[in-house]
Design an enzyme around this catalytic site. Sequence first.
Site, PDB file in Angstrom:
ATOM      1  N   PHE A 360      36.685  44.201  57.215  1.00 38.46           N
ATOM      2  CA  PHE A 360      37.369  44.359  55.924  1.00 38.46           C
ATOM      3  C   PHE A 360      38.758  43.737  55.905  1.00 38.46           C
ATOM      4  O   PHE A 360      39.257  43.268  56.914  1.00 38.46           O
ATOM      5  CB  PHE A 360      37.368  45.810  55.440  1.00 38.46           C
ATOM      6  N   GLU A 361      39.353  43.701  54.718  1.00 42.27           N
ATOM      7  CA  GLU A 361      40.608  42.975  54.445  1.00 42.27           C
ATOM      8  C   GLU A 361      40.448  41.486  54.744  1.00 42.27           C
ATOM      9  O   GLU A 361      41.410  40.800  55.100  1.00 42.27           O
ATOM     10  CB  GLU A 361      41.782  43.542  55.263  1.00 42.27           C
ATOM     11  N   GLY A 362      39.230  40.993  54.586  1.00 43.51           N
ATOM     12  CA  GLY A 362      38.907  39.615  54.948  1.00 43.51           C
ATOM     13  C   GLY A 362      38.325  39.593  56.350  1.00 43.51           C
ATOM     14  O   GLY A 362      38.979  39.996  57.304  1.00 43.51           O
TER      15      GLY A 362
END
Length: 378
Positions: A360-362
Amino acid sequence: MAYLISEEANDLLQDVREFCENEVKEQCKEFDRSGEWPKEIYDKAIEMQLHSLEVPEEYGGPGLSRVDVAALIEEMAIADAGFATTISASGLGTKPVLIAGNEEQKKHVCDQIIEGGFGAFCLTEPGAGSDAGAGTTTAVKDGDEYILNGRKCFITNGGIASFYCITAMTDKSKGVKGISMFLVDAGTPGLSTGNEEDKMGIRTSNTCDVVLEDCRIPAKNLIGAEGKGFGIAMKTLDQARAWMGCVAAGIAQRGINEAIAYGKERIQFGKPIIKNQALQFKIADMAIKTETARQMVAHALTRMDLGLSHSKEAAIAKCYASDIAMEVASEAIQMFGGYGYSREYPVEKLLRDAKIFQIFEGSNEIQRIVIANNTIGR
């Protein structure tokens, strides 16, 4: 801990450490099994205002530097990564407003945080993960209102948030330049949550869908201007990635702590296993990587505080810290041997918690694209 922090933050760090030791660390074991969101623990954290560490001083926050806050967040992550994720994700939900919102919007969200609320950032959709521009959530202007329709997924704090920063298409023909950002309060008719995820790790954080069905909001809830939502979201993630690196470093530090403690107790061949140089070298490598990750987090956050570019540095911090969190957690399990594979011992949870930080968060593949673009040039 090797963060260089203010005297005020150091005093608070002692309080956070005591709170996490007494109220979080052991209690979260059961919630990890049940998947229940531990409201009582968060209520106690709110009493200490631990959820408002990132609120700017002018809006009632503590006025700490980002590195000060990182030391506190890592301490929470050492106790339980899901707990730290909830606290950090609330800051994530606030960032779009702090980055691009007007004064009224900033005061509104910060007041909600100070009063005990949480924020949530809504970008990901079922068909739009790494490709955020593929989102299908829409916002249609209708007089002095917008009507939002769509579904967001994998939203941290989705089920417990007081407000949401939500991306939606205001002009599909423009691609990412047609994405806008909106502030929506919980309880707004047409906004609902559902499909709570039964996750592999960080099970003490809430993750669910956020559904918008003819959700009407005032036009003044537009953050920034129409078509600026994608840029705001990317600036938000540029900041948030460093915080995910911070939590990942906390997971790694917990792995080191547990491996050392067990290595001193476990006797094989007539001596504690920690006396074996092979395992000492293993601990040394774990420490080298964890400290490197921590310092990269500190470097990225210092650049933010100084108003300098930080996209590359935050991506490195997040990517490296999450990769080594997985590695250190795995090595901690190895130190425990067969016991490390049992849920009776704490280290298997670290591996489960660490994995999401590579996603997550890229995802870390996306982080490497960000790093490459900032290194090679476009």
